[in-house]
Design an enzyme around this catalytic site. Sequence first.
Site, PDB file in Angstrom:
ATOM      1  N   GLN A 288     -27.826   4.188  74.562  1.00  0.00           N
ATOM      2  CA  GLN A 288     -28.864   2.976  74.265  1.00  0.00           C
ATOM      3  C   GLN A 288     -30.082   3.547  74.791  1.00  0.00           C
ATOM      4  O   GLN A 288     -31.162   3.068  73.815  1.00  0.00           O
ATOM      5  CB  GLN A 288     -28.569   1.848  75.056  1.00  0.00           C
ATOM      6  CG  GLN A 288     -27.208   1.347  74.689  1.00  0.00           C
ATOM      7  CD  GLN A 288     -26.972   1.007  73.088  1.00  0.00           C
ATOM      8  OE1 GLN A 288     -27.780   0.474  72.499  1.00  0.00           O
ATOM      9  NE2 GLN A 288     -25.826   1.545  72.632  1.00  0.00           N
ATOM     10  N   HIS A 291     -32.377   5.237  71.755  1.00  0.00           N
ATOM     11  CA  HIS A 291     -33.232   4.555  70.623  1.00  0.00           C
ATOM     12  C   HIS A 291     -34.616   4.443  70.940  1.00  0.00           C
ATOM     13  O   HIS A 291     -35.208   4.604  69.937  1.00  0.00           O
ATOM     14  CB  HIS A 291     -32.755   3.020  70.680  1.00  0.00           C
ATOM     15  CG  HIS A 291     -31.575   2.753  70.097  1.00  0.00           C
ATOM     16  ND1 HIS A 291     -31.077   2.926  68.716  1.00  0.00           N
ATOM     17  CD2 HIS A 291     -30.307   2.287  70.632  1.00  0.00           C
ATOM     18  CE1 HIS A 291     -29.806   2.565  68.418  1.00  0.00           C
ATOM     19  NE2 HIS A 291     -29.183   2.308  69.677  1.00  0.00           N
ATOM     20  N   GLU A 355     -27.826  -7.364  75.985  1.00  0.00           N
ATOM     21  CA  GLU A 355     -27.331  -7.060  74.634  1.00  0.00           C
ATOM     22  C   GLU A 355     -25.925  -6.513  74.639  1.00  0.00           C
ATOM     23  O   GLU A 355     -24.882  -7.303  74.011  1.00  0.00           O
ATOM     24  CB  GLU A 355     -28.294  -6.222  73.713  1.00  0.00           C
ATOM     25  CG  GLU A 355     -27.705  -5.856  72.552  1.00  0.00           C
ATOM     26  CD  GLU A 355     -28.580  -4.871  71.643  1.00  0.00           C
ATOM     27  OE1 GLU A 355     -28.537  -4.807  70.447  1.00  0.00           O
ATOM     28  OE2 GLU A 355     -29.182  -3.987  72.399  1.00  0.00           O
ATOM     29  N   HIS A 356     -25.774  -5.384  75.148  1.00  0.00           N
ATOM     30  CA  HIS A 356     -24.221  -4.894  75.083  1.00  0.00           C
ATOM     31  C   HIS A 356     -23.972  -4.855  76.889  1.00  0.00           C
ATOM     32  O   HIS A 356     -24.855  -4.322  77.606  1.00  0.00           O
ATOM     33  CB  HIS A 356     -24.378  -3.390  74.761  1.00  0.00           C
ATOM     34  CG  HIS A 356     -24.721  -3.130  73.448  1.00  0.00           C
ATOM     35  ND1 HIS A 356     -26.169  -2.746  73.128  1.00  0.00           N
ATOM     36  CD2 HIS A 356     -24.128  -3.460  72.362  1.00  0.00           C
ATOM     37  CE1 HIS A 356     -26.184  -2.627  71.983  1.00  0.00           C
ATOM     38  NE2 HIS A 356     -25.234  -2.975  71.142  1.00  0.00           N
ATOM     39  N   ASP A 389     -21.102  -0.430  67.568  1.00  0.00           N
ATOM     40  CA  ASP A 389     -22.303   0.118  66.891  1.00  0.00           C
ATOM     41  C   ASP A 389     -21.618   0.576  65.437  1.00  0.00           C
ATOM     42  O   ASP A 389     -22.615   0.323  64.482  1.00  0.00           O
ATOM     43  CB  ASP A 389     -23.206   0.944  67.564  1.00  0.00           C
ATOM     44  CG  ASP A 389     -23.905   0.852  68.633  1.00  0.00           C
ATOM     45  OD1 ASP A 389     -24.109  -0.439  68.915  1.00  0.00           O
ATOM     46  OD2 ASP A 389     -24.239   1.494  69.450  1.00  0.00           O
ATOM     47  N   HIS A 448     -32.512 -50.903  59.411  1.00  0.00           N
ATOM     48  CA  HIS A 448     -31.395 -50.408  59.797  1.00  0.00           C
ATOM     49  C   HIS A 448     -30.366 -51.425  59.766  1.00  0.00           C
ATOM     50  O   HIS A 448     -29.306 -51.256  59.032  1.00  0.00           O
ATOM     51  CB  HIS A 448     -31.484 -49.450  61.026  1.00  0.00           C
ATOM     52  CG  HIS A 448     -31.812 -48.104  61.022  1.00  0.00           C
ATOM     53  ND1 HIS A 448     -33.258 -47.639  60.600  1.00  0.00           N
ATOM     54  CD2 HIS A 448     -31.528 -46.893  61.100  1.00  0.00           C
ATOM     55  CE1 HIS A 448     -33.594 -46.584  60.778  1.00  0.00           C
ATOM     56  NE2 HIS A 448     -32.639 -45.950  61.037  1.00  0.00           N
TER      57      HIS A 448
END
Length: 458
Positions: A288, A291, A355-356, A389, A448
């Site tokens: 990760q 990235h 995230e993961h 992924d 109403h």
Amino acid sequence: MSAETPVQIPVIRLSDPEAETLFEELRQKLSPQGNVVSAAGRQRTIELFGEPLTPQQVVERICADVREQGLEAVLNYTARLDRKEISPDEFRVSADELEQAHQAADPTYLKTVRRVRDNIREFQSAILSRDVQLVREFDKGRVELRQRYLPMKRVGICVPGGAAAYPSTLLMTAVPAQTAGVEEIAVVAPPTDFGSYNTDLLAACHELGVKEVYRAGGAQAVAAMAYGVDRLKQVDKIVGPGNLFVALAKRLVFGEVDIDSIAGPSEVIVLADETADPRFVASDLISQAEHSPGSAVLITWHQPLIEQVQQELARQLATLSRGDLARQSLEDYSALILADSAEQAAVTTDRLATEHLHISTADPEQMLAQVQNAGAIFLGHYTPVALGDYVAGPSHVLPTGGTARFANGLCANDFLKRSSIISYDQAALQHDADDVRLLADKESLTAHRNSVDIRLQD
């Protein structure tokens, strides 16, 4: 960098007095603040706009220009930001280009694309929401309540293409949309060798039946899809990852169209005990971090694992082509956290809401029961995040920056429009009339009440 140079990654011991301060600093780094931009990026902004605009100001200017000037502004920013001159006729990738890319692609690659497509479709079909009907019958009256799901008509997908080609992003976004029944899918990718000029990406588009591919990236591509420009119709929803400017543009156009999320840098937490292999843990952290930017956090209550992972990080980084980039992310946005217990580790994981999440423990199911906040969770020593992924089936478009406390990963259901349908006959209206009247009176909404009374006068 010399071989096996130690990684200067922070170690946080939750029992230390200063741990909370260090932990909050880490949380702040991972929050979606919109300020993760390089010095080179800041300098480039000055060169292009003549002043040191913030990323948010840059995005506001680009989106406003695209809204007012249409395709002309998109092509202008493409030339200025991507250094690529594109004519209006070149803006959309032609059908011939897509077919030629498909014919030139490696047959083994295309077989992989088909297998992954089938994996994704199988999972997304299994979780797809179906219409629901409820009927109430009483005193000869009948109420019919339904929940109807229809696919969105038109969706836009952002596929990155700066530092690498990402056919996996196309698969993880287009296939869930197709599974939901979306008929029109427009893909935007920057005009680079990794983007809309990439043979593998174009071949995958053709294989999936995606016919609309446009040569644009960044905020200008998001704005083009959100507002609509010549040759590119407005979409209903924009999905897919991108850099900071893509994320800020998606936030800006939300409301004009729907979006999946405001995604930040990729991130992972590895929750590990004494049974975890430090080689495996280090590889997940690096995967990760590469990235760049990317965040990687180890949380463990087994102290020897900290030093073992540190050694493995240094060893593996020295052998990887993106090792230097991953090292920078590890030192800037990552941490090794030592908890006092498995319970404290689980609480800390939930606070970061990653995230993961990779649970690498002797009994991952037992740890899973203690954790709530994560975009995607990977169980066991032999389930690296890379499976999610690329091939498993759930989409890899996931919430980042702590937003997994309330946000979810992308799935086929996100491309469905949900409507409730209500049908009463006269007897059923009579049955519920008094409840409507009472609540309308409480709220002083006389019209109403009258809409019920007028139907029951006779």
